[in-house]
Write a protein that holds these residues in place. Sequence first.
Motif, short mmCIF file in Angstrom:
data_model
loop_
_atom_site.label_atom_id
_atom_site.label_comp_id
_atom_site.label_asym_id
_atom_site.label_seq_id
_atom_site.Cartn_x
_atom_site.Cartn_y
_atom_site.Cartn_z
N GLU A 1 3.69 6.02 -5.17
CA GLU A 1 4.00 7.10 -6.04
C GLU A 1 5.53 8.76 -5.94
O GLU A 1 5.18 9.23 -6.97
N LYS B 1 0.87 -1.40 0.32
CA LYS B 1 0.07 -0.41 -0.18
C LYS B 1 0.91 1.07 -0.03
O LYS B 1 0.08 2.53 -0.71
N ASN C 1 2.62 2.53 -11.08
CA ASN C 1 2.07 3.93 -10.28
C ASN C 1 2.94 5.31 -9.68
O ASN C 1 2.27 5.79 -9.34
N CYS D 1 4.11 -1.83 -5.74
CA CYS D 1 3.11 -1.63 -6.09
C CYS D 1 2.37 -0.22 -6.57
O CYS D 1 2.02 -0.33 -7.26
N ASN D 2 2.67 -0.30 -5.63
CA ASN D 2 1.58 1.23 -5.50
C ASN D 2 2.50 2.36 -4.98
O ASN D 2 1.72 3.58 -5.07
N LYS E 1 3.32 4.30 -0.49
CA LYS E 1 2.63 5.46 -1.41
C LYS E 1 3.87 6.35 -1.52
O LYS E 1 3.86 6.72 -2.75
#
Length: 538
Positions: free
Chosen positions: A466, A440, A488, A463-464, A442
């Motif tokens: 940012e 999760k 992402n 994987c997420n 970011k």
Amino acid sequence: MAWELFCNKAFHEIVGTCPIHLYKLSHEIVEKSKGLPLAIKAIAGLLSTKNNIVDEWRKLLTSLSSQLESNEHLTSITKILLLSYNDLPYDLKSCFLYFGIFKQDNSIRSGRLIRQWIAEGFVMSKKDKTLEEVAEEYMAELISRNLVQVSDVYFDGKPRTCRIHDLLQEIILNKMEDLSFCQVLSGNDSNIKGLIRRMSIINACAITTNFKLLKVLDFDDAPNLDHFPEDIGCLFHFKYLSVRGTRVRLLPKSIGKLENLGTLDLKESLVLQLPIEIRRLYKLRHLLACHTDWNESYHIDKQKGVKEEKGIGRLQSLQKLYFIEVNVVGVDTFEELSKLTELRKLGIKKLRSADGRISCDCIQIMNYLESLDVATISEDEMLDLESMLENLVRIRISWSKLEDDLVKALKNLPNLLDIGFSSNAYYGEELKFEEGAFPKLKVLRVRSSSKLRWLIIEEGALCNLEEFHIGPRLQLKELSCGFQHLRNLEEVSFREMPANFLMSHNFQTLQSITGVEIRFSYKIVEHIMMVLEIIRGK
């Protein structure tokens, strides 16, 4: 263009598509807005809160037409914005008008606003929600109606700072005067007009105790303020008190009489010791305190917390407490902290190696804890925390010389959104993110880790993610090829990174990934020129 803007705002829940039964009414409303973007956003934001029923929309169109036909001295856009204000629920009207208390054109910290709304009594309690959570809903409502603009956001998407448009500022100032909501004075202006409920004094430099019914006193960034009056305790209606960014050094003992106080903001003041009387503030929800020495660079004492006397554990309403210094002689800080089970955010300074176990036991009791910031007392201390932090969404660790075992423990925390390692918090040569790590997450910050040479990101990790912030004071050999798997990724920033790192093959590959914003930060002009030459391929 006007039609598309209107539909995207009014019908965002159905992907910007106007229902057939509202098509004619929608076109009439857009026509009334005269193609002005701010007016379209405001009226569409208002309509987005309504049911998609013809009668409701026709009623609003009638109100809009009536508003536009009357008050000929007002522009069309002002009339539309007034309609948006008039449609607000009562509680939100007060919250919206509150923006007028602050300096025009400035972005305002959302946390500051929210805590002051609560202090003023604007926020109504809801079952199973804290007042802060309800206030955040109020803010989200104002933003969705396009009455408030977001200037900056936190890692979790919540607004960090916000502001209002100049035209709305005019409306607010007029309404504040009509309703005697607040009078805004400059530092030299003492002309108080009639009965007022609130006063905003720009460039004030002294605290007065003449206003006995005062609830909020905010001296945020008033650098000339250097002391509290000894009788500050007579203002027992106080719910919010801030001396952030001032030169105040001491809190008078009478502060213990402010039994209704909900927020005490001492950040970046010179207060380093809390008086024992602080333990009588049973309603305190936010105790914010730290002092940063901007003359120090990457030193463990660059930022200090406050020392507390015994009894802070009595403040069981606390939601936020940072930064508190542990290992104070005569005070069992962890015993005190273990009583603060409502904490959402906690910052601790000056931990020792031996504190690892007891600090974990203490933190484990805090079932609502979301943010934890810890730092050791010296660079030689090794902090050993275990994976008992299931509710954390953000963690900052500095000066703790963590090794691989803790990184592996942290990666299993299910709710982490933001991780920051700085100032030798991580003390290994290799930082490896294996497949499935931090699903999760970011935001990741890796700074000032003198031993770090290799940063490895396996496919399926982060994987997420940012945002990735790298440097300064890193000796990385090259950028991990795993960056190409971060689908992402939106922003990568490099601060004071060496030339050989920027010239690596994988760094050149990163520049070719579309949709990723790459930022650089260097203090020396020659280094900036070097980066530009590397980017140009010279």
